[in-house]
Motif scaffolding. Structure first.
Motif, PDB file in Angstrom:
ATOM      1  N   PHE A   1       0.603  -1.425  -0.130  1.00 51.64           N
ATOM      2  CA  PHE A   1      -0.167  -0.110  -0.517  1.00 51.64           C
ATOM      3  C   PHE A   1       1.326   1.243  -0.522  1.00 51.64           C
ATOM      4  CE2 PHE A   1      -2.487   3.341   3.404  1.00 51.64           C
ATOM      5  CZ  PHE A   1      -2.715   3.804   2.187  1.00 51.64           C
TER       6      PHE A   1
ATOM      7  N   PHE B   1      -9.729  -1.964   0.209  1.00 54.34           N
ATOM      8  CA  PHE B   1      -9.476  -2.813   0.191  1.00 54.34           C
ATOM      9  C   PHE B   1      -9.571  -4.586   0.275  1.00 54.34           C
ATOM     10  CE2 PHE B   1      -4.451  -1.840  -0.175  1.00 54.34           C
ATOM     11  CZ  PHE B   1      -4.311  -0.476  -0.227  1.00 54.34           C
TER      12      PHE B   1
ATOM     13  N   CYS C   1      -9.103  -6.899  -2.268  1.00 55.82           N
ATOM     14  CA  CYS C   1      -8.749  -7.951  -2.456  1.00 55.82           C
ATOM     15  C   CYS C   1      -9.210  -9.347  -3.051  1.00 55.82           C
ATOM     16  CB  CYS C   1      -7.865  -8.618  -1.239  1.00 55.82           C
ATOM     17  SG  CYS C   1      -6.688  -7.597  -0.469  1.00 55.82           S
TER      18      CYS C   1
END
Ligand SMILES: Cc1cc2nc3c(=O)[nH]c(=O)nc-3n(C[C@H](O)[C@H](O)[C@H](O)COP(=O)(O)OP(=O)(O)OC[C@H]3O[C@@H](n4cnc5c(N)ncnc54)[C@H](O)[C@@H]3O)c2cc1C
Length: 330
Positions: free
Chosen positions: A12, A86, A90
């Protein structure tokens, strides 16, 4: 869940629209090596836009892919939009691991999206090892008050999520590689953001408190007398360095928290680290053991700090400091 369905290691990239946080670049350099060992790609996840010069800096770390995300909800950092983002990314891309700098923001959102996926998140790792047999990342960090190093893995879930303490790795870019850019749009309904920025006030920045990049550090331990502090400040100044301290010095209210070196403070790697009256507890040593040259002064010949130093001086800290000052003033 089949581990083989997951590929590539993500970092990140935390930034403020102008500059990338150093920890994100440090992580890219380290994860580059791990991704190479694992035969996986290094993917930098950038939310929003970066100036060209910062994108260049990022690419110099050898990233294979930049996953650039735009959308509503990311105008300022907020845990609701980032944790959701995220989780969504993901689930779509199935990375093997997501590495997040252990900043205030990183520590806030990383465990939340890990929990939603759900998978494991290791907080505040100070070392990363990739195990070729299991293909798991070992997140290593001091535990039980620094008396042992815990090795934490996420053996059955993916992705493996971890926050890593800033300053743990060095920013040593290995150079550009062919890099592709993936554009993603993920909107987060702004009405669902539970925090609102009312005002922004920059921290009053005192450069003397920024010890992370100092070339020379004079570190005072619990044995320091408040009246003697000017001596150590002068020594640091004469050596072109900065003053640091151990945790108990902060606990006593003698010096500010930003000067604490160690597990709960700053990780430093100066060319010269000089300690006075520091015992050498693991919690402190994890924050300075990679210094170029370590000089320790302690009146106890059995002090643990002598195990870590290049030069050890057994003696009274104030006396040794005064002798050094006399030489340097000349
Ligand atoms: C979860 C956790 C996180 C922690 N994080 C940190 C951290 O980030 N950083 C950190 O520093 N600590 C941290 N600690 C505390 C750490 O465990 C130690 O207690 C601390 O580092 C000890 O500091 P010290 O060496 O200055 O003090 P002490 O252990 O009190 O040692 C003082 C030393 O000074 C020597 N001395 C005394 N008088 C003189 C003299 N006149 N001349 C020369 N030497 C003298 C003594 O021999 C002794 O070795 C943490 C602890 C925990 C539980």
């Amino acid at each position: 869940m089949n581990k083989n369905d997951y590929r590539d290691m993500w970092v990140f990239i935390e930034h403020d629209g102008e500059t990338i946080q150093p920890v994100s670049l440090e992580l890219c350099c380290e994860i580059r090596k791990i991704a190479d060992a694992a035969g996986e790609k290094l993917v930098a996840v950038v939310v929003g836009t970066l100036p060209e010069s910062e994108t260049e800096k990022l690419m110099e770390t050898g990233v294979d892919v930049i996953l650039r995300v735009s959308g509503t909800g990311y105008g300022y950092f907020n845990v609701d939009a980032y944790a959701n983002l995220f989780t969504v990314l993901c689930r779509k891309y199935l990375p093997t691991a997501v590495f997040v700098g252990g900043t205030i923001n990183g520590r806030d959102f990383a465990p939340r999206f890990a929990c939603r996926l759900p998978t494991g998140c290791t907080s505040d790792a100070t070392e990363l090892v990739w195990d070729p047999k299991t293909t798991d990342i070992e997140f290593i960090e001091p535990a039980v008050g620094g008396k042992m190093m815990a090795v934490i893995t996420v053996p059955v879930m993916r992705p493996q999520v971890g926050t890593i303490r800033p300053g743990t790795f060095k920013y040593v870019p290995t150079g550009k590689r062919p890099c592709s850019v993936i554009e993603e749009t993920v909107d987060f309904p702004e009405a669902e953001i539970r925090t609102r920025v009312l005002d922004f006030k920059a921290d009053d920045f005192d450069e003397s408190l920024n010890i992370a990049d100092a070339d020379v550090i004079v570190c005072v331990g619990n044995a320091v007398k408040v009246d003697s502090l000017p001596k150590y400040r002068e020594l640091a100044a004469l050596l072109g360095g900065k003053l640091g301290c151990t945790r108990p010095v902060f606990d006593r209210g003698v010096l500010p928290f930003k000067l604490v070196i160690g597990q709960s403070g700053v990780v430093v790697k100066p060319k010269l680290y000089l300690s006075f009256g520091v015992s050498g507890a693991v919690n402190h040593v994890t924050g300075m053991q990679d210094s170029g040259c370590i000089v320790a002064v302690n009146k106890d010949p059995d002090a643990a700090i002598f195990k870590y130093c290049d030069y050890g001086i057994v003696g009274d800290m104030d006396e040794v400091c005064e002798q050094m000052l006399r030489h340097l003033r000349r």
